[in-house]
Each structure stands twice: as structure tokens, then as C-alpha cells.
Design an enzyme around this catalytic site. Structure first.
Site, PDB file in Angstrom:
ATOM      1  N   PHE A 122       0.789  -1.176  -0.108  1.00  0.00           N
ATOM      2  CA  PHE A 122       0.001   0.174  -0.041  1.00  0.00           C
ATOM      3  C   PHE A 122       1.000   1.102   0.047  1.00  0.00           C
ATOM      4  O   PHE A 122       1.706   1.475   0.859  1.00  0.00           O
ATOM      5  CB  PHE A 122      -0.932  -0.034   1.210  1.00  0.00           C
ATOM      6  CG  PHE A 122      -1.986   0.955   1.223  1.00  0.00           C
ATOM      7  CD1 PHE A 122      -3.263   0.633   0.726  1.00  0.00           C
ATOM      8  CD2 PHE A 122      -1.763   2.082   2.044  1.00  0.00           C
ATOM      9  CE1 PHE A 122      -4.201   1.642   0.655  1.00  0.00           C
ATOM     10  CE2 PHE A 122      -3.049   3.167   2.114  1.00  0.00           C
ATOM     11  CZ  PHE A 122      -4.090   2.848   1.487  1.00  0.00           C
ATOM     12  N   ALA A 123       0.714   2.242  -0.836  1.00  0.00           N
ATOM     13  CA  ALA A 123       1.755   3.019  -1.305  1.00  0.00           C
ATOM     14  C   ALA A 123       1.195   4.546  -1.166  1.00  0.00           C
ATOM     15  O   ALA A 123       0.661   5.074  -2.336  1.00  0.00           O
ATOM     16  CB  ALA A 123       2.552   2.751  -2.402  1.00  0.00           C
ATOM     17  N   PRO A 127       8.695  10.805   0.080  1.00  0.00           N
ATOM     18  CA  PRO A 127       9.680  11.346   0.609  1.00  0.00           C
ATOM     19  C   PRO A 127       9.089  12.614   1.364  1.00  0.00           C
ATOM     20  O   PRO A 127       9.651  13.178   2.319  1.00  0.00           O
ATOM     21  CB  PRO A 127      10.646  11.541  -0.200  1.00  0.00           C
ATOM     22  CG  PRO A 127      10.122  10.584  -1.133  1.00  0.00           C
ATOM     23  CD  PRO A 127       9.156  10.365  -1.424  1.00  0.00           C
ATOM     24  N   GLY A 128       8.344  13.774   0.722  1.00  0.00           N
ATOM     25  CA  GLY A 128       7.982  14.748   1.128  1.00  0.00           C
ATOM     26  C   GLY A 128       6.804  15.050   2.074  1.00  0.00           C
ATOM     27  O   GLY A 128       6.152  16.214   2.147  1.00  0.00           O
ATOM     28  N   GLY A 130       3.654  12.974   4.597  1.00  0.00           N
ATOM     29  CA  GLY A 130       3.202  12.135   5.779  1.00  0.00           C
ATOM     30  C   GLY A 130       1.998  11.563   5.258  1.00  0.00           C
ATOM     31  O   GLY A 130       1.739  10.651   4.189  1.00  0.00           O
ATOM     32  N   PHE A 155       9.054   4.343   2.472  1.00  0.00           N
ATOM     33  CA  PHE A 155       8.711   3.289   3.853  1.00  0.00           C
ATOM     34  C   PHE A 155       7.557   2.348   3.245  1.00  0.00           C
ATOM     35  O   PHE A 155       6.599   2.187   3.976  1.00  0.00           O
ATOM     36  CB  PHE A 155       8.187   4.123   4.859  1.00  0.00           C
ATOM     37  CG  PHE A 155       9.434   5.020   5.394  1.00  0.00           C
ATOM     38  CD1 PHE A 155      10.687   4.698   4.983  1.00  0.00           C
ATOM     39  CD2 PHE A 155       8.907   6.252   6.060  1.00  0.00           C
ATOM     40  CE1 PHE A 155      11.565   5.678   5.752  1.00  0.00           C
ATOM     41  CE2 PHE A 155       9.883   7.288   6.557  1.00  0.00           C
ATOM     42  CZ  PHE A 155      11.167   6.870   6.411  1.00  0.00           C
ATOM     43  N   GLU A 362       2.135   3.654  10.606  1.00  0.00           N
ATOM     44  CA  GLU A 362       0.990   3.564  10.311  1.00  0.00           C
ATOM     45  C   GLU A 362       0.426   5.008  11.004  1.00  0.00           C
ATOM     46  O   GLU A 362      -1.019   4.992  11.523  1.00  0.00           O
ATOM     47  CB  GLU A 362       0.101   2.457  11.234  1.00  0.00           C
ATOM     48  CG  GLU A 362      -0.995   1.919  10.070  1.00  0.00           C
ATOM     49  CD  GLU A 362      -0.622   1.247   9.063  1.00  0.00           C
ATOM     50  OE1 GLU A 362      -0.187   1.812   7.898  1.00  0.00           O
ATOM     51  OE2 GLU A 362      -0.122   0.024   9.012  1.00  0.00           O
TER      52      GLU A 362
END
Lengths: 379, 250
Positions: A122-123, A127-128, A130, A155, A362
Site C-alpha cells: 500500500f503506497a 519522501p515529502g 506524511g 517506507f 501507520e
């Protein structure tokens, strides 16, 4: 009010415990050192249907709901939180396909995923950004009946396993965040090395790069612009998995503390006879019982959602409280062990590192509190 | 061909608490004895590639109906249960009589498998008693089973020797724990277990009068052991002490 399980739930819980004790626990330290789950464990979990517990048997799942999933996850994660993390992230992604996918998508992607032959990712995070959808920079450009996807995701759990990845990008025409089902390792899909993180080793976090990945328009999950609702929904259900995995870590820490207290002697008597040990064990027990029933309740709520907003609040509340308590529980378990608790020869050292991870993944704790307060106060 | 596996409901031994040197059974989940699971696994292995049907046979209180799902999940095709609350504390001879009566109601039984001893009391009597009541041959301490036609070739593992025996079927075979590693049932198999066929009888249906129990259990405790707390400072001294205790060098 009834706090008992069905016989089937009891057997599934026992089955997960037996599998974890026989097959995962003996290699848990190796997983921690190598940051890699042996392939036969993934296969074994698949054969036992542990990748598809909550999902309908029509799509290859076991059809046993999230309440059962919580019971099994607790036992698996008690042996290795890394393994728990793989199942949790997989179930989150698969849950999004189950809830928002059309019939064709479910039939195409769910059966192999429920059997563990495919592991879902699940993406959303980049990087910039949250969890702020406005900051998403990944793009989806329409070309005829296809979309061309570009972007970097950060992540992402399970990105190195084959299977579908739910990828969020801004659909260029509308400028709205949209979910797409992409098959990992397609042309244009690449990944980083796994991040070297504090704990939950074996649960791999990677960066994902999509370079001109071409997906059919039929791979849109839900509708154009539905990305943020999908994220909110899936993340709420994802917190069931994260809470259960944390609960497993708490169970393991509890067991380790009790075992050590009875075995370790000082002046010819077990340290369990000392008041300071008793107080630590009692506090661990209180905290464990509190988070256990809170997490089991979340599993029940996930199967019986009446108001998604209330469920989002309950999921955030549970995830936040459970992940905070497990850090305390592990700290107390380490205290019972004294200096030995900080040594890698003792399981509690790993459990403490794993526990700290839960505060951040999460959605960080403060964010969970903001969700809880937002729903309660209505602002 | 029917393979019958006799299984006993017992409390989950890992969850029994000891209070005042007595076991506390309240709220302890019920399960099936470990060696009984070996017997079932042996049946499942024998069934592979054949049209055999595995019937799990059990007698006990009404909880057995739920507990037996564990066996149905692990490969049994159907269950034959004799249930009565009076059976909760029945002794081995009574259970053997009831199981034999149940077996007489079944057709085409080729093999009756038992675990060598139950997971709780481990009296190890019921298999032999059933064989006697049924007038069937019985082999105990079995570590391998092969079936060819109406003959079973089994290995009987004794303390100092292994015997290979051929026994004509139908027969009663009691297996040892080491015969196999029981499989772990999947979530789906567990969920489907409750839907498998089940025949439930009461004591009246098999026309058995239990009669009065002849055995009274006075206590059920692990033997007490005292540590000798002998401290040694060298391997030689350790060997000397162990030899003196007659633990090595016999």
C-alpha cells in the site's frame, strides 16, 4: 455481554500459536539479525490461510472476519513482529482492494493474495509527505485507455514481494488523488534496498520508484479522486493489524518477564519473590489485559462497522493506546531482566526495539490523538 | 474401508493452574491429547491415495461435540460420538466398553487407532481393553504402519528392540508419539470442520449401563523432587558425583 470466543476462533488462535512456536520462534533471532523472513515461513503462513482471514471465501479468503484475524495475528507477532508487520501491511492493502475494487479487480487480485502467493503493498507516503494528500507529487497522466504513473514512495512494506501494490497518484486531468492497482515488478517498477530500521526486522520497508509505468484505466481503484477516502478507510483497518502485532509483542514481553522472574535466582531464591519484581509483573499484567481487550474489541468493531467515522476514532484510539502501552510493558520486562534485558541474548531486547517502532508506523501517536479528539469534539 | 481413530477430550495441559498442590480446571480450554493427534495423523497418512474414510470416535460429556472439531479440522472425515454428562469422570474400563459398543455399530472397520496413552491420565489401557472386548488383535508401541490389502505391517518400538509385525485386519493399533508430526490445520479447514458429518448417540442408544465406578482417584500430583544442590568445581568431580549417584557408568 460475552467475552468468549467461538470454538473455531479458539482453534485458529491455537493453530497460529502452534505454528509460530514451531516455525517462527526458533528463527526469530535470525530474522532480527538478517532482516529477512525465510521463504518457507511465508509459504507456511499462506498454506494456513493466514493471509486472507478476514476476506470472503468468494475471493479466496477464509471469511472469518477481523475478530479472528486479531487472535491469529497476536500469536504470530508474539514470535516475530517482522512477520506480523508483513501480514498487517498486506491485509491493509488487500482490504482496500476488497472494499473499493470492482468485481473483476477482486477476482483478479484477491485469490492469490489470500493464499500468500502474492503479498500486497500500500503506497501512499512519499519522501515529502506524511499523510497529507495535498503534498502528493506522484502523477497519473491519461493516455488513451491507459494511465502513465510516475513517482517515488517511501517506507513501503512488502514492496520487494511480488503481488499488487495500491499506488496513489494525482490524476493530472482532475488534479485529485486517485488509487491505482499496479503489479509489482512490472516494467518501470523498481525498489531501493530495505531501510535499516530500529526494530521489526524482517518486515521490510523500501522506497518504490515508478518510472513511466503504464496501467490500464480499469486498474483505477474506486473512482478518480477517491484516493483520500480509500486511504482513510484502509488505514483505519490497518490499525487493527498494527494493534494486533503490538499486542503480540506485549504478550511475548509478558511471558518473557514471568519466565525470567521464576528462573533467575538471587541469594538462592527466584527473583519472583522480591517485591520490586512482583510490582513490575503486576503492572505488565494490568497493561497487557487492558490492551488485549481493547484490541479484541477493535477486531469486533471492524466486523460490525455502523459509522465509519466512529470506527476511525476507535481504530486511532486503540492503535495509539496499545502502541504506547507496549513500550511501557517492554521497558518493565527489561527491568525484570536487569542488565541482561539489554543484551541480544535475551528476547526482551528485541521486543523493546520492536515496540518503539509502533509509535511511528501507520500514523504517529499525536496524529491518532488528533483523530480521536476531532471525532469527539467535532472540530 | 473405515479407519477409526479413538480420541479423548482433555483439558489444555499448558493452561492448567496449580493451586494448593491441586490442578484447577475452571476456564481451562478443552482439547485432544497429543498422542491421539499422532494417531489421527497416522490415519490421514494411510488414507492418502486411497478411498478410506476416517471416523473419529470419542466418548465424553457434551463438550466433546465442540472439542472434536479439532480432529475434523485435522483430517477426520466424520465423527461418531457417545455423549453423556456421566462420562465426564468415567474410568478406562467404562470408556472401553462404550467405545467397543460404538464400534459394533459401524460397518467395514479395518483399523482402529489409539494413541499409546491419553494426554491427561496416560493409563494406556483403553486400546487393549477395546481389542479384548471386540476380540481383535492388538499391537502397541507402534512407530510405523503400512497397510497392504488386509494386512498391516507395523514396527513395534520397545525399549531395547524394534519388532516388525504383520497383523491381519481388522486390528487395534496403539501408536507412539514419535510416529509422525501432526499437521497444523489451516483456517479454512478449521472453519469447515463443524460442517462435517457427525453421529451423536447417548448411552441409552448403545444400551450400556455404566455401573458404579470401581476406581477412586485419591490425588493427582506430580512427584515431589528435592534438588541435592551439589556444587562441583571440575568435570572430573562432576563425573565422580554422577557415578556415585549411579546416574552414569552403569
Amino acid at each position: 455481554m460475552n467475552f468468549s470466543f467461538t470454538k473455531e476462533q479458539e482453534l485458529i488462535q491455537r493453530m497460529a500459536k502452534e505454528y509460530a512456536e514451531k516455525n517462527i520462534d526458533p528463527v526469530a533471532q535470525q530474522i532480527d539479525i538478517e532482516n529477512q523472513i525465510p521463504a518457507e515461513i511465508i509459504e507456511g503462513l499462506g498454506e494456513l490461510d493466514l493471509f486472507g482471514i478476514p476476506f470472503s471465501d468468494e475471493y479466496g479468503g477464509a471469511g472469518s472476519g477481523y475478530a479472528t484475524y486479531v487472535l491469529a495475528m497476536e500469536q504470530i507477532a508474539a514470535a516475530s513482529s517482522g512477520v506480523g508487520m508483513i501480514i498487517s501491511a498486506h491485509t491493509l492493502g488487500l482490504g482496500a482492494i476488497d472494499a473499493f475494487g470492482n468485481e473483476e479487480q477482486k477476482k483478479k487480485y484477491m485469490p492469490k493474495s489470500c493464499k500468500g502467493e502474492h503479498i500486497v503493498s500500500f503506497a501512499f507516503t512519499e519522501p515529502g509527505t506524511g499523510s497529507d494528500p495535498k503534498q502528493i507529487t506522484s502523477t497519473a497522466r491519461k493516455e488513451g485507455d491507459y494511465y502513465i504513473l510516475n513517482g517515488t514512495k517511501r517506507f513501503i512494506t512488502n514492496a520487494g514481494y511480488p503481488g499488487p501494490i495500491v499506488f496513489f497518484a494525482k490524476e493530472e486531468e482532475s488534479g485529485r488523488v486517485t488509487g491505482f492497482i499496479v503489479e509489482k515488478f512490472c516494467e518501470g517498477y523498481s525498489i531501493s534496498e530495505p531501510w535499516e530500521k530500529l526494530g521489526m526486522h524482517g518486515g521490510p520497508l523500501l522506497d518504490v520508484y515508478l518510472k513511466d509505468v503504464k496501467v490500464p484505466a480499469e486498474n483505477i481503484l474506486g473512482a478518480i479522486g477517491q484516493g483520500y477516502p480509500i486511504l482513510q478507510y484502509a488505514i483505519s483497518y490497518g490499525k487493527v493489524g498494527v494493534s494486533s502485532a503490538a499486542l503480540g509483542g506485549a504478550l511475548a514481553a509478558f511471558n518473557e518477564a514471568v519466565k525470567y522472574a521464576k528462573e533467575k535466582t538471587h541469594r538462592d531464591q527466584p527473583i519472583a519473590k522480591f517485591q520490586s519484581t512482583k510490582l513490575n509483573i503486576a503492572t505488565i499484567a494490568e497493561k497487557y489485559e487492558a490492551i488485549r481487550w481493547l484490541t479484541y474489541r477493535l477486531g469486533y468493531l471492524a466486523d460490525n462497522v455502523k459509522d465509519p467515522v466512529q470506527f476511525a476514532k476507535d481504530a486511532a484510539l486503540t492503535k495509539d493506546f496499545v502502541c504506547e502501552q507496549i513500550v511501557d510493558i517492554c521497558k518493565l520486562a527489561v527491568s525484570v531482566h536487569g542488565s541482561y534485558g539489554l543484551m541480544k541474548d535475551y528476547k526482551v531486547e528485541r521486543l523493546w526495539r520492536d515496540a518503539i517502532m509502533g509509535l511511528q508506523i501507520e500514523g504517529v501517536s499525536d496524529m491518532q490523538k488528533m483523530i480521536v479528539a476531532g471525532v469527539i469534539l467535532g472540530m | 474401508m473405515n479407519i477409526v481413530v479413538a480420541m479423548k477430550q482433555i483439558p489444555d495441559l499448558q493452561q492448567i493452574r496449580i493451586r494448593n498442590r491441586q490442578p484447577v480446571f475452571d476456564d481451562v480450554p478443552l482439547t485432544i491429547g497429543d498422542i491421539d493427534k499422532n494417531a489421527l495423523e497416522a490415519a490421514v497418512n494411510l488414507k492418502e491415495g486411497t478411498d478410506a474414510n476416517i471416523i473419529v470416535l470419542s466418548a465424553g460429556n457434551e463438550d466433546v461435540e465442540d472439542t472434536i472439531k479439532e480432529a475434523l479440522a485435522a483430517g477426520a472425515d466424520e465423527a461418531f460420538l457417545i455423549l453423556d454428562d456421566d462420562l465426564e469422570d468415567a474410568e478406562s474400563s467404562q470408556i472401553a466398553t462404550i467405545l467397543a459398543a460404538g464400534l459394533k455399530k459401524m460397518d467395514d472397520v479395518s483399523l482402529i487407532l489409539f494413541g499409546e496413552g491419553s494426554g491427561d491420565n496416560y493409563s494406556g489401557q483403553v486400546g487393549s481393553r477395546v481389542a479384548e472386548l471386540m476380540d481383535l488383535p492388538q499391537v502397541g508401541y507402534v512407530s510405523t504402519i503400512e497397510v497392504n490389502g488386509n494386512v498391516a505391517k507395523v514396527t513395534r518400538s520397545l525399549e531395547d528392540v524394534e519388532e516388525v509385525i504383520e497383523v491381519e485386519l481388522p486390528a487395534v493399533i496403539s501408536v507412539m508419539a514419535g510416529i509422525n508430526e501432526p499437521r497444523i490445520p489451516s483456517v479454512t479447514q478449521i472453519l469447515k470442520a463443524g460442517k462435517k458429518p457427525k453421529e451423536v448417540l447417548e448411552l441409552d442408544d448403545i444400551e450400556i449401563d455404566l455401573g458404579a465406578a470401581t476406581i477412586e482417584t485419591n490425588s493427582n500430583l506430580a512427584p515431589e523432587s528435592d534438588r541435592k544442590k551439589i556444587v562441583v568445581k571440575s568435570v572430573d568431580e562432576l563425573v565422580e558425583k554422577l557415578t556415585a549417584e549411579n546416574l552414569i557408568g552403569r
